[in-house]
Design a protein around this motif. Structure first.
Motif, mmCIF file in Angstrom:
data_model
loop_
_atom_site.group_PDB
_atom_site.id
_atom_site.type_symbol
_atom_site.label_atom_id
_atom_site.label_comp_id
_atom_site.label_asym_id
_atom_site.label_seq_id
_atom_site.Cartn_x
_atom_site.Cartn_y
_atom_site.Cartn_z
ATOM 1 N N ALA A 8 28.367 -4.909 -22.468
ATOM 2 C CA ALA A 8 27.591 -5.271 -21.279
ATOM 3 C C ALA A 8 27.877 -6.708 -20.863
ATOM 4 C CB ALA A 8 26.097 -5.086 -21.553
ATOM 5 N N GLY A 9 27.995 -7.603 -21.839
ATOM 6 C CA GLY A 9 28.295 -9.002 -21.541
ATOM 7 C C GLY A 9 29.626 -9.159 -20.820
ATOM 8 N N TYR A 10 30.651 -8.443 -21.290
ATOM 9 C CA TYR A 10 31.963 -8.514 -20.633
ATOM 10 C C TYR A 10 31.892 -7.971 -19.204
ATOM 11 C CZ TYR A 10 34.646 -9.962 -24.741
ATOM 12 O OH TYR A 10 35.160 -10.674 -25.803
ATOM 13 N N THR A 11 31.200 -6.854 -19.029
ATOM 14 C CA THR A 11 31.102 -6.257 -17.700
ATOM 15 C C THR A 11 30.356 -7.169 -16.735
ATOM 16 O OG1 THR A 11 31.144 -4.020 -18.632
ATOM 17 C CG2 THR A 11 30.266 -4.258 -16.402
ATOM 18 N N ILE A 12 29.238 -7.722 -17.183
ATOM 19 C CA ILE A 12 28.455 -8.622 -16.329
ATOM 20 C C ILE A 12 29.244 -9.899 -16.051
ATOM 21 C CG2 ILE A 12 26.368 -10.034 -16.204
ATOM 22 C CD1 ILE A 12 24.998 -7.798 -17.886
ATOM 23 N N GLY A 13 29.895 -10.443 -17.072
ATOM 24 C CA GLY A 13 30.716 -11.632 -16.879
ATOM 25 C C GLY A 13 31.828 -11.394 -15.876
ATOM 26 N N ASP A 14 32.472 -10.234 -15.972
ATOM 27 C CA ASP A 14 33.533 -9.883 -15.032
ATOM 28 C C ASP A 14 32.985 -9.800 -13.606
ATOM 29 O OD1 ASP A 14 36.344 -8.893 -14.587
ATOM 30 O OD2 ASP A 14 35.247 -7.136 -13.883
ATOM 31 N N THR A 15 31.780 -9.275 -13.472
ATOM 32 C CA THR A 15 31.135 -9.179 -12.154
ATOM 33 C C THR A 15 30.834 -10.551 -11.579
ATOM 34 O OG1 THR A 15 30.101 -7.113 -12.882
ATOM 35 C CG2 THR A 15 29.187 -8.158 -10.923
ATOM 36 N N LEU A 16 30.554 -11.522 -12.446
ATOM 37 C CA LEU A 16 30.174 -12.863 -11.999
ATOM 38 C C LEU A 16 31.370 -13.740 -11.614
ATOM 39 C CD1 LEU A 16 27.336 -13.631 -14.567
ATOM 40 C CD2 LEU A 16 27.074 -13.477 -12.089
ATOM 41 N N ILE A 17 32.573 -13.285 -11.882
ATOM 42 C CA ILE A 17 33.754 -14.103 -11.570
ATOM 43 C C ILE A 17 33.777 -14.498 -10.093
ATOM 44 C CG2 ILE A 17 36.280 -14.061 -11.354
ATOM 45 C CD1 ILE A 17 36.312 -12.372 -13.946
ATOM 46 N N GLY A 18 33.546 -13.537 -9.219
ATOM 47 C CA GLY A 18 33.559 -13.825 -7.789
ATOM 48 C C GLY A 18 32.461 -14.788 -7.377
ATOM 49 N N VAL A 19 31.290 -14.670 -7.993
ATOM 50 C CA VAL A 19 30.170 -15.562 -7.689
ATOM 51 C C VAL A 19 30.527 -16.993 -8.081
ATOM 52 C CG1 VAL A 19 27.751 -16.087 -8.173
ATOM 53 C CG2 VAL A 19 28.501 -13.698 -8.006
ATOM 54 N N VAL A 20 31.071 -17.145 -9.293
ATOM 55 C CA VAL A 20 31.442 -18.476 -9.778
ATOM 56 C C VAL A 20 32.578 -19.059 -8.943
ATOM 57 C CG1 VAL A 20 32.414 -19.741 -11.735
ATOM 58 C CG2 VAL A 20 30.611 -18.036 -12.119
ATOM 59 N N ALA A 21 33.534 -18.228 -8.586
ATOM 60 C CA ALA A 21 34.663 -18.708 -7.784
ATOM 61 C C ALA A 21 34.197 -19.163 -6.398
ATOM 62 C CB ALA A 21 35.708 -17.610 -7.650
ATOM 63 N N ALA A 22 33.252 -18.435 -5.815
ATOM 64 C CA ALA A 22 32.795 -18.757 -4.463
ATOM 65 C C ALA A 22 31.895 -19.988 -4.431
ATOM 66 C CB ALA A 22 32.052 -17.559 -3.865
ATOM 67 N N LEU A 23 31.054 -20.150 -5.457
ATOM 68 C CA LEU A 23 30.040 -21.209 -5.423
ATOM 69 C C LEU A 23 30.418 -22.459 -6.208
ATOM 70 C CD1 LEU A 23 26.777 -19.092 -5.743
ATOM 71 C CD2 LEU A 23 27.890 -19.938 -3.676
#
Length: 383
Positions: A292-307
């Motif tokens: 779950a941590g890997y999946t959620i972290g992967d989902t957050l890549i775009g958020v971190v990249a954008a912000l």
């Protein structure tokens, strides 16, 4: 809306509360006012028992400067953090120090009437324990697990529980307590608490809340970013094989881990049960938390990249498992985020733990109570 009382006492209080300026000299330097005007505003705040003299600082040469602070014992704030299946509440002083708290397995789906009934019963008991009354409650902060339009107090998500449709959240408790009330999304109050008290030196944060549901709060330049209608921070990802977007909590969350553990014969009911199982070294729980941590972290890549935040703070019940979950989130984000956004990025566990919701709810109550225009009007009318 701009300040309607730009030279009112509320502006002075705002600087004192934030710690930017707490002495006469520092306040004059920040505001550019005359010392006579500043003295009038300070006297208004002192006369109203909103601030107190906190003593003298070390001398910088000459007479030691007098420091001012919020009169923290002049009343109470009621903080309510409603979750999907669990609710915490607390009474704090006027600077959001928790004095007494309680919790129960009562959640959002049970509806506003049931929650108000439970909260008022518990609060009356807590007030009695503190030797205070409902009249001492000056502000109420309410967090709910849904997007909130803070201008209207309505929940904005179209699939809200029917019993919550049309409810004006700040009005829920006004009949019970003579207090100012503010309402906010649960992940945002958690993010606000982590920002101000957990990570005060960081102005740009993404705060993940991972439990039965998964979402994130966004702190940009020290302020909550809500987006239009309060919906910022929802997370989704493509679901194979059709690639259609699904909310990430349907793919990786405390809810999905619970279902899988039940299918493997483990007895779990809440995210806290999952964490307990992992803490006991259960391989299934550890494996599922990491996935779950890997999946959620992967989902957050775009958020971190954008912000491009300074830190990604990993919170919520699943984060209480510590390294098995947090390291997986960190590794997934760092593997995919661009170099510019990843340089110096801190990815760490939240610092306030399960206290963040109550503290954050108290902080929004504090902000509403001490809104600069409100304070300026009150002290002006008193004068």
């Amino acid at each position: 809306m701009g300040r309607v009382l730009a030279t009112g006492s509320g502006v002075v209080l705002d600087l004192i509360r934030s710690g930017q300026a707490t002495t006469r000299t520092d306040l004059v330097d920040h505001l550019g006012w005359s010392r006579i005007t500043l003295s009038r505003r300070l006297n208004e705040l002192l006369d109203a028992s909103i601030i107190v003299s906190a003593g003298q600082l070390s001398s910088r040469g000459g007479r030691p400067p007098e420091e001012f602070a919020v009169h923290k014992d002049a009343g109470l704030l009621l903080a309510i953090d409603i979750g999907s299946s669990h609710t915490r509440l607390g009474l704090t002083d006027l600077v959001s120090t928790v004095l007494i708290e309680d919790e129960a397995d009562i959640g959002f789906p049970e509806g506003p009437e049931r929650i108000v009934e439970w909260v008022t019963q518990v609060v009356d008991y807590m007030l009695e324990q503190l030797g205070t009354t409902r009249a001492d409650v000056h502000g109420i902060g309410l967090g709910v697990p849904a997007p909130v339009d803070t201008a209207t107090g309505h929940i904005t998500t179209p699939d809200v529980e029917p019993v919550w449709k049309g409810v004006v959240l700040p009005d829920l408790f006004t009949g019970e307590f003579p207090a100012v009330c503010a309402a906010e999304r649960d992940v945002n109050i958690m993010a606000l608490a982590e920002s101000r008290l957990g990570w005060p030196d960081y102005r740009h944060l993404v705060v993940l809340k991972a439990g039965v549901g998964v979402s994130c709060g966004l702190i940009l330049d020290g302020r909550i970013y809500r987006g239009w209608q309060g919906g910022a921070g929802e997370l989704s990802r493509p679901a194979p094989p059709d690639g259609r977007q699904r909310r990430v909590e349907y793919v990786a969350s405390g809810g999905t881990i619970r279902r899988e553990l039940l299918s493997r014969g483990h007895s779990v009911r809440t995210s806290a049960d999952i964490v307990s199982l992992a803490s006991a070294g259960n391989d299934d729980a550890l494996e599922l938390l990491a996935d779950a941590g890997y999946t959620i972290g992967d989902t957050l890549i775009g958020v971190v990249a954008a912000l491009n935040p300074q830190a990604l703070v990993v919170g919520g019940n699943l984060a209480e498992a510590g390294d098995p979950f947090v390291i997986a989130v960190r590794e997934a984000v760092r593997a995919g985020v661009p170099d510019v956004a990843g340089a110096g990025l801190v990815v760490e566990q939240a610092r306030l733990g399960d206290k963040a919701g109550v503290i954050g709810a108290s902080l929004i109550a504090q902000d509403a109570l001490f809104d600069p225009d409100r304070i300026s009007r009150i002290t002006r009318d008193a004068r």
